[in-house]
Write a protein that holds these residues in place. Structure first.
Motif, PDB file in Angstrom:
ATOM      1  N   PRO A  15     -10.665  16.791   7.377  1.00  0.00           N
ATOM      2  CA  PRO A  15     -11.683  16.177   8.233  1.00  0.00           C
ATOM      3  C   PRO A  15     -11.865  14.687   8.020  1.00  0.00           C
ATOM      4  N   TYR A  16     -11.364  14.154   6.900  1.00  0.00           N
ATOM      5  CA  TYR A  16     -11.498  12.720   6.612  1.00  0.00           C
ATOM      6  C   TYR A  16     -10.096  12.117   6.544  1.00  0.00           C
ATOM      7  N   GLN A  17      -9.781  11.239   7.487  1.00  0.00           N
ATOM      8  CA  GLN A  17      -8.456  10.641   7.542  1.00  0.00           C
ATOM      9  C   GLN A  17      -8.564   9.172   7.926  1.00  0.00           C
ATOM     10  N   ALA A  18      -7.660   8.355   7.357  1.00  0.00           N
ATOM     11  CA  ALA A  18      -7.632   6.934   7.704  1.00  0.00           C
ATOM     12  C   ALA A  18      -6.256   6.379   7.381  1.00  0.00           C
ATOM     13  N   PHE A  19      -5.683   5.626   8.319  1.00  0.00           N
ATOM     14  CA  PHE A  19      -4.410   4.951   8.089  1.00  0.00           C
ATOM     15  C   PHE A  19      -4.654   3.586   7.453  1.00  0.00           C
ATOM     16  N   ASP A  20      -3.741   3.213   6.563  1.00  0.00           N
ATOM     17  CA  ASP A  20      -3.671   1.856   6.018  1.00  0.00           C
ATOM     18  C   ASP A  20      -2.189   1.514   6.005  1.00  0.00           C
ATOM     19  N   GLY A  21      -1.723   0.803   7.041  1.00  0.00           N
ATOM     20  CA  GLY A  21      -0.290   0.584   7.186  1.00  0.00           C
ATOM     21  C   GLY A  21       0.420   1.915   7.353  1.00  0.00           C
ATOM     22  N   PRO A  22       1.506   2.157   6.612  1.00  0.00           N
ATOM     23  CA  PRO A  22       2.235   3.422   6.739  1.00  0.00           C
ATOM     24  C   PRO A  22       1.577   4.574   5.997  1.00  0.00           C
ATOM     25  N   LEU A  23       0.572   4.295   5.189  1.00  0.00           N
ATOM     26  CA  LEU A  23      -0.050   5.326   4.361  1.00  0.00           C
ATOM     27  C   LEU A  23      -1.223   5.975   5.091  1.00  0.00           C
ATOM     28  N   LEU A  24      -1.274   7.290   5.021  1.00  0.00           N
ATOM     29  CA  LEU A  24      -2.372   8.050   5.612  1.00  0.00           C
ATOM     30  C   LEU A  24      -3.174   8.695   4.499  1.00  0.00           C
ATOM     31  N   PHE A  25      -4.461   8.341   4.440  1.00  0.00           N
ATOM     32  CA  PHE A  25      -5.387   8.941   3.472  1.00  0.00           C
ATOM     33  C   PHE A  25      -5.977  10.194   4.093  1.00  0.00           C
ATOM     34  N   ARG A  26      -5.968  11.298   3.325  1.00  0.00           N
ATOM     35  CA  ARG A  26      -6.534  12.560   3.793  1.00  0.00           C
ATOM     36  C   ARG A  26      -7.444  13.131   2.709  1.00  0.00           C
ATOM     37  N   GLY A  53       2.841  -5.253   1.830  1.00  0.00           N
ATOM     38  CA  GLY A  53       1.462  -5.088   1.355  1.00  0.00           C
ATOM     39  C   GLY A  53       1.202  -3.781   0.655  1.00  0.00           C
ATOM     40  N   LEU A  54       2.263  -3.150   0.111  1.00  0.00           N
ATOM     41  CA  LEU A  54       2.134  -1.800  -0.445  1.00  0.00           C
ATOM     42  C   LEU A  54       1.213  -1.751  -1.657  1.00  0.00           C
ATOM     43  N   GLN A  55       1.330  -2.715  -2.572  1.00  0.00           N
ATOM     44  CA  GLN A  55       0.544  -2.643  -3.804  1.00  0.00           C
ATOM     45  C   GLN A  55      -0.966  -2.672  -3.534  1.00  0.00           C
ATOM     46  N   PRO A  56      -1.484  -3.608  -2.728  1.00  0.00           N
ATOM     47  CA  PRO A  56      -2.918  -3.555  -2.451  1.00  0.00           C
ATOM     48  C   PRO A  56      -3.329  -2.312  -1.668  1.00  0.00           C
ATOM     49  N   ARG A  57      -2.422  -1.758  -0.868  1.00  0.00           N
ATOM     50  CA  ARG A  57      -2.743  -0.525  -0.153  1.00  0.00           C
ATOM     51  C   ARG A  57      -2.988   0.617  -1.144  1.00  0.00           C
ATOM     52  N   ILE A  58      -2.164   0.680  -2.184  1.00  0.00           N
ATOM     53  CA  ILE A  58      -2.341   1.721  -3.198  1.00  0.00           C
ATOM     54  C   ILE A  58      -3.720   1.600  -3.835  1.00  0.00           C
ATOM     55  N   ALA A  59      -4.114   0.385  -4.171  1.00  0.00           N
ATOM     56  CA  ALA A  59      -5.438   0.173  -4.772  1.00  0.00           C
ATOM     57  C   ALA A  59      -6.548   0.614  -3.822  1.00  0.00           C
ATOM     58  N   ARG A  60      -6.386   0.336  -2.529  1.00  0.00           N
ATOM     59  CA  ARG A  60      -7.412   0.750  -1.569  1.00  0.00           C
ATOM     60  C   ARG A  60      -7.466   2.269  -1.437  1.00  0.00           C
ATOM     61  N   GLY A 116      10.018   1.399  -3.047  1.00  0.00           N
ATOM     62  CA  GLY A 116       9.232   0.879  -4.153  1.00  0.00           C
ATOM     63  C   GLY A 116       7.948   1.631  -4.442  1.00  0.00           C
ATOM     64  N   LEU A 117       7.587   2.619  -3.612  1.00  0.00           N
ATOM     65  CA  LEU A 117       6.319   3.318  -3.842  1.00  0.00           C
ATOM     66  C   LEU A 117       6.319   4.036  -5.189  1.00  0.00           C
ATOM     67  N   GLU A 118       7.374   4.773  -5.487  1.00  0.00           N
ATOM     68  CA  GLU A 118       7.409   5.511  -6.752  1.00  0.00           C
ATOM     69  C   GLU A 118       7.306   4.563  -7.944  1.00  0.00           C
ATOM     70  N   ALA A 119       8.030   3.448  -7.918  1.00  0.00           N
ATOM     71  CA  ALA A 119       7.996   2.508  -9.044  1.00  0.00           C
ATOM     72  C   ALA A 119       6.591   1.937  -9.231  1.00  0.00           C
ATOM     73  N   LEU A 120       5.924   1.613  -8.129  1.00  0.00           N
ATOM     74  CA  LEU A 120       4.566   1.071  -8.223  1.00  0.00           C
ATOM     75  C   LEU A 120       3.600   2.114  -8.786  1.00  0.00           C
TER      76      LEU A 120
END
Length: 259
Positions: free
Chosen positions: A33-44, A66-73, A96-100
């Motif tokens: 029920p809670y979803q939000a996109f941030d670039g290619p990443l989808l938060f669920r 902008g992947l690193q700040p997206r992870i923090a968000r 680079g996602l796994e390495a980060l």
């Protein structure tokens, strides 16, 4: 065996679904029920139960500066919802996602195989199988014999009927008035997804799992599905063997990263 599976896949009219189509089907079948996109990443987020409804997943493998700040968000979003921050890592991850994630202290867990096969050969209607409009207590009880159901996970399952936007049914196979097997099935266009397969321990090794899957295939075929897909833990050798016997083959794998 890989060659045989490939021949079977391409014998079905129309191209098989690609990785993105299967990932979209997963999002439809396991609602959050809670979803939000941030670039290619989808938060669920849901209630913190199943990982698929409480994790971050990428839907694009393109490079992302902008992947690193997206992870923090995403970590901040998870904390705000009061759930564990989990990334569901698939071949659609940006480079680079796994390495980060590993640099931030994440480790990988729970490898899962995504399987696909033609639905037609599985179709077996069964008069002992009832299709329910939701997970009733008997269905929940059978599922509980196969996996540990924490309160959050049970609560999420109970709320699925109000959140699903694709046709779905909760199947029970009964013997002498007792529910002895369960299955959750979704018909999403040409794709049939099956989840929550469980058989009471005293009824196992009697072909019950194949029977209820056949009934699920019949239910989905009536609604236009021609492919069956499922997600099975890499450690669940019995389920992997059953799916292989029903013509299923591995398409890709995913893992969770948690810290």
């Amino acid at each position: 065996m890989i060659q045989d599976f490939a021949s079977t896949i391409w014998s079905v009219p129309g191209a098989p679904p690609d990785l993105r189509a299967l990932e979209q089907a997963c999002l439809n079948a396991v609602p959050a029920p809670y979803q939000a996109f941030d670039g290619p990443l989808l938060f669920r987020a849901f209630l913190g139960g199943t990982g698929r409804a409480n994790s971050i997943v990428s839907l694009s493998p393109e490079s992302d500066a902008g992947l690193q700040p997206r992870i923090a968000r995403m970590e901040a979003r998870s904390a705000a919802r009061g759930i564990t921050c989990r990334f569901r890592s698939t071949p659609l991850d940006p480079p680079g996602l796994e390495a980060l994630l590993r640099a931030r202290g994440y480790t990988d867990h729970d490898e899962t195989l995504v399987l696909l096969g033609p639905l037609g050969g599985m179709v077996r209607p069964d008069t002992a199988v009832r299709a329910l409009s939701g997970p009733d207590p008997a269905w929940m009880e059978v599922v509980g014999t196969a996996e540990y159901q924490v309160d959050a996970r049970r609560a999420e399952k109970a709320r699925m009927p109000e959140l699903l936007a694709v046709p779905a049914a909760w199947l029970v196979l009964e013997e002498d008035g007792m529910a002895i097997a369960s299955l959750f099935v979704v018909a999403d266009g040409t794709l049939c997804g099956m989840f929550d397969l469980a058989v009471r321990p005293e009824f196992r090794r009697r072909g019950i799992a194949a029977r209820i899957m056949g009934a699920g295939a019949a239910w989905a075929a009536q609604r236009g599905a021609i492919w069956k897909w499922s997600q099975v833990s890499a450690s669940n050798t019995a389920s992997l063997a059953l799916n292989a016997r029903m013509g299923m083959g591995e398409m890709y794998r995913y893992r969770y990263f948690k810290r």
